[in-house]
Scaffold this motif. Sequence first.
Motif, PDB file in Angstrom:
ATOM      1  N   MET A   1       0.836  -1.194   0.000  1.00 45.76           N
ATOM      2  CA  MET A   1       0.000   0.000   0.000  1.00 45.76           C
ATOM      3  C   MET A   1       0.877   1.253   0.000  1.00 45.76           C
ATOM      4  O   MET A   1       1.885   1.301   0.692  1.00 45.76           O
ATOM      5  N   SER A   2       0.492   2.261  -0.772  1.00 43.89           N
ATOM      6  CA  SER A   2       1.357   3.405  -0.981  1.00 43.89           C
ATOM      7  C   SER A   2       0.755   4.713  -0.494  1.00 43.89           C
ATOM      8  O   SER A   2       1.440   5.734  -0.522  1.00 43.89           O
ATOM      9  N   ALA A   3      -0.474   4.735  -0.067  1.00 42.26           N
ATOM     10  CA  ALA A   3      -1.114   5.974   0.346  1.00 42.26           C
ATOM     11  C   ALA A   3      -0.614   6.397   1.725  1.00 42.26           C
ATOM     12  O   ALA A   3       0.080   5.666   2.429  1.00 42.26           O
ATOM     13  N   GLU A   4      -0.978   7.608   2.112  1.00 38.45           N
ATOM     14  CA  GLU A   4      -0.594   8.160   3.414  1.00 38.45           C
ATOM     15  C   GLU A   4      -1.099   7.311   4.566  1.00 38.45           C
ATOM     16  O   GLU A   4      -0.448   7.183   5.603  1.00 38.45           O
ATOM     17  N   GLY A   5      -2.279   6.747   4.417  1.00 34.37           N
ATOM     18  CA  GLY A   5      -2.879   5.944   5.477  1.00 34.37           C
ATOM     19  C   GLY A   5      -3.886   4.967   4.898  1.00 34.37           C
ATOM     20  O   GLY A   5      -4.065   4.872   3.687  1.00 34.37           O
ATOM     21  N   THR A   6      -4.547   4.256   5.802  1.00 35.16           N
ATOM     22  CA  THR A   6      -5.509   3.222   5.411  1.00 35.16           C
ATOM     23  C   THR A   6      -6.833   3.462   6.110  1.00 35.16           C
ATOM     24  O   THR A   6      -6.862   3.799   7.302  1.00 35.16           O
ATOM     25  N   ILE A   7      -7.909   3.282   5.381  1.00 34.24           N
ATOM     26  CA  ILE A   7      -9.249   3.293   5.962  1.00 34.24           C
ATOM     27  C   ILE A   7      -9.745   1.860   6.017  1.00 34.24           C
ATOM     28  O   ILE A   7      -9.797   1.171   4.994  1.00 34.24           O
ATOM     29  N   ALA A   8     -10.083   1.402   7.217  1.00 30.65           N
ATOM     30  CA  ALA A   8     -10.671   0.074   7.388  1.00 30.65           C
ATOM     31  C   ALA A   8     -12.179   0.222   7.471  1.00 30.65           C
ATOM     32  O   ALA A   8     -12.703   0.812   8.421  1.00 30.65           O
ATOM     33  N   LEU A   9     -12.852  -0.285   6.476  1.00 26.74           N
ATOM     34  CA  LEU A   9     -14.310  -0.253   6.441  1.00 26.74           C
ATOM     35  C   LEU A   9     -14.798  -1.602   6.963  1.00 26.74           C
ATOM     36  O   LEU A   9     -14.749  -2.616   6.251  1.00 26.74           O
ATOM     37  N   LEU A  10     -15.218  -1.639   8.209  1.00 33.00           N
ATOM     38  CA  LEU A  10     -15.486  -2.905   8.889  1.00 33.00           C
ATOM     39  C   LEU A  10     -16.795  -3.518   8.403  1.00 33.00           C
ATOM     40  O   LEU A  10     -17.877  -2.994   8.659  1.00 33.00           O
ATOM     41  N   ALA A  11     -16.684  -4.657   7.699  1.00 38.52           N
ATOM     42  CA  ALA A  11     -17.845  -5.264   7.052  1.00 38.52           C
ATOM     43  C   ALA A  11     -17.864  -6.773   7.218  1.00 38.52           C
ATOM     44  O   ALA A  11     -18.372  -7.488   6.358  1.00 38.52           O
ATOM     45  N   ALA A  12     -17.318  -7.269   8.338  1.00 37.04           N
ATOM     46  CA  ALA A  12     -17.262  -8.718   8.542  1.00 37.04           C
ATOM     47  C   ALA A  12     -18.362  -9.236   9.461  1.00 37.04           C
ATOM     48  O   ALA A  12     -18.428 -10.433   9.725  1.00 37.04           O
ATOM     49  N   GLY A  13     -19.238  -8.365   9.930  1.00 30.15           N
ATOM     50  CA  GLY A  13     -20.305  -8.788  10.829  1.00 30.15           C
ATOM     51  C   GLY A  13     -21.378  -9.592  10.119  1.00 30.15           C
ATOM     52  O   GLY A  13     -21.531  -9.534   8.892  1.00 30.15           O
ATOM     53  N   LEU A  97      -4.284   4.425  10.702  1.00 34.78           N
ATOM     54  CA  LEU A  97      -5.462   3.639  10.332  1.00 34.78           C
ATOM     55  C   LEU A  97      -6.722   4.342  10.793  1.00 34.78           C
ATOM     56  O   LEU A  97      -6.865   4.679  11.975  1.00 34.78           O
ATOM     57  N   MET A  98      -7.648   4.556   9.859  1.00 40.03           N
ATOM     58  CA  MET A  98      -8.967   5.081  10.200  1.00 40.03           C
ATOM     59  C   MET A  98      -9.954   3.920  10.253  1.00 40.03           C
ATOM     60  O   MET A  98     -10.066   3.146   9.306  1.00 40.03           O
ATOM     61  N   ILE A  99     -10.687   3.818  11.362  1.00 42.77           N
ATOM     62  CA  ILE A  99     -11.661   2.752  11.562  1.00 42.77           C
ATOM     63  C   ILE A  99     -13.062   3.297  11.308  1.00 42.77           C
ATOM     64  O   ILE A  99     -13.488   4.261  11.963  1.00 42.77           O
ATOM     65  N   VAL A 100     -13.765   2.672  10.370  1.00 43.17           N
ATOM     66  CA  VAL A 100     -15.111   3.109   9.993  1.00 43.17           C
ATOM     67  C   VAL A 100     -16.040   1.900   9.965  1.00 43.17           C
ATOM     68  O   VAL A 100     -15.909   1.042   9.079  1.00 43.17           O
ATOM     69  N   PRO A 101     -16.982   1.771  10.891  1.00 44.89           N
ATOM     70  CA  PRO A 101     -17.991   0.715  10.769  1.00 44.89           C
ATOM     71  C   PRO A 101     -18.785   0.915   9.483  1.00 44.89           C
ATOM     72  O   PRO A 101     -19.114   2.049   9.108  1.00 44.89           O
ATOM     73  N   ALA A 102     -19.117  -0.179   8.809  1.00 42.17           N
ATOM     74  CA  ALA A 102     -19.738  -0.078   7.483  1.00 42.17           C
ATOM     75  C   ALA A 102     -21.242   0.078   7.528  1.00 42.17           C
ATOM     76  O   ALA A 102     -21.895  -0.016   6.487  1.00 42.17           O
ATOM     77  N   ASP A 103     -21.811   0.320   8.721  1.00 37.68           N
ATOM     78  CA  ASP A 103     -23.269   0.486   8.817  1.00 37.68           C
ATOM     79  C   ASP A 103     -23.655   1.920   9.157  1.00 37.68           C
ATOM     80  O   ASP A 103     -24.684   2.152   9.783  1.00 37.68           O
TER      81      ASP A 103
END
Length: 214
Positions: A1-13, A97-103
Amino acid sequence: MSAEGTIALLAAGASRRMRGRDKLLEYVAVRPLLRHLAQQALLTGWDVVIPLPTGPLGAKRQAVLTDLKVSTLIVVDADEGMAAGLRAVASRTKGPLMIVPADMPDLTSHDLQIMIAAHRSAPDRIIRATSGTGQPGHPVVLPAGMVPLLLTLRGDQGARDLLRRQDLELIALDGQRAVTDLDTPEDWARWRALSENTAPDVSRVEPQEDGKQR
């Protein structure tokens, strides 16, 4: 990964409270919620990683993401709870890392950019979004040095205990966007009643020759 940071879109529920429906495939305007949020996240320029469950549920979610430049992770222990998805993402993340719930249907790319700007101003602190009235919510941005702590999480509490132990920078987002998550059919009905984001009649959306819906 090459961007400044990562957004985690939490979608495993498992979306169990939706009584047979998948909350992440409910429509926001003209697209499924998961696709909508993935598109918002991509507009920030950060990498986007989406943990998904195994089996048919994960496959259906993957199908609405196939033409987007996101990375997906299959979480084999997703039944454990939110911590499993966070561990999967943390094991592959180097920077912030940015944490974002997907709902959370009301979050916009502008909201995510506000969080990124706050992180740039205080790169060693945890940045947490609140509602306009100060209620803590999401997104949450972790500095790079704190991401490995996610590997110690267990169960369905997510990063809640971690956040309790840290000094946070709180950033207010307009209205209730940082705290609006939709877990049940009743939640969706109330949200649609209060917004213009009604679900389309998908039976009337005809596939085009390229296989995409218009």
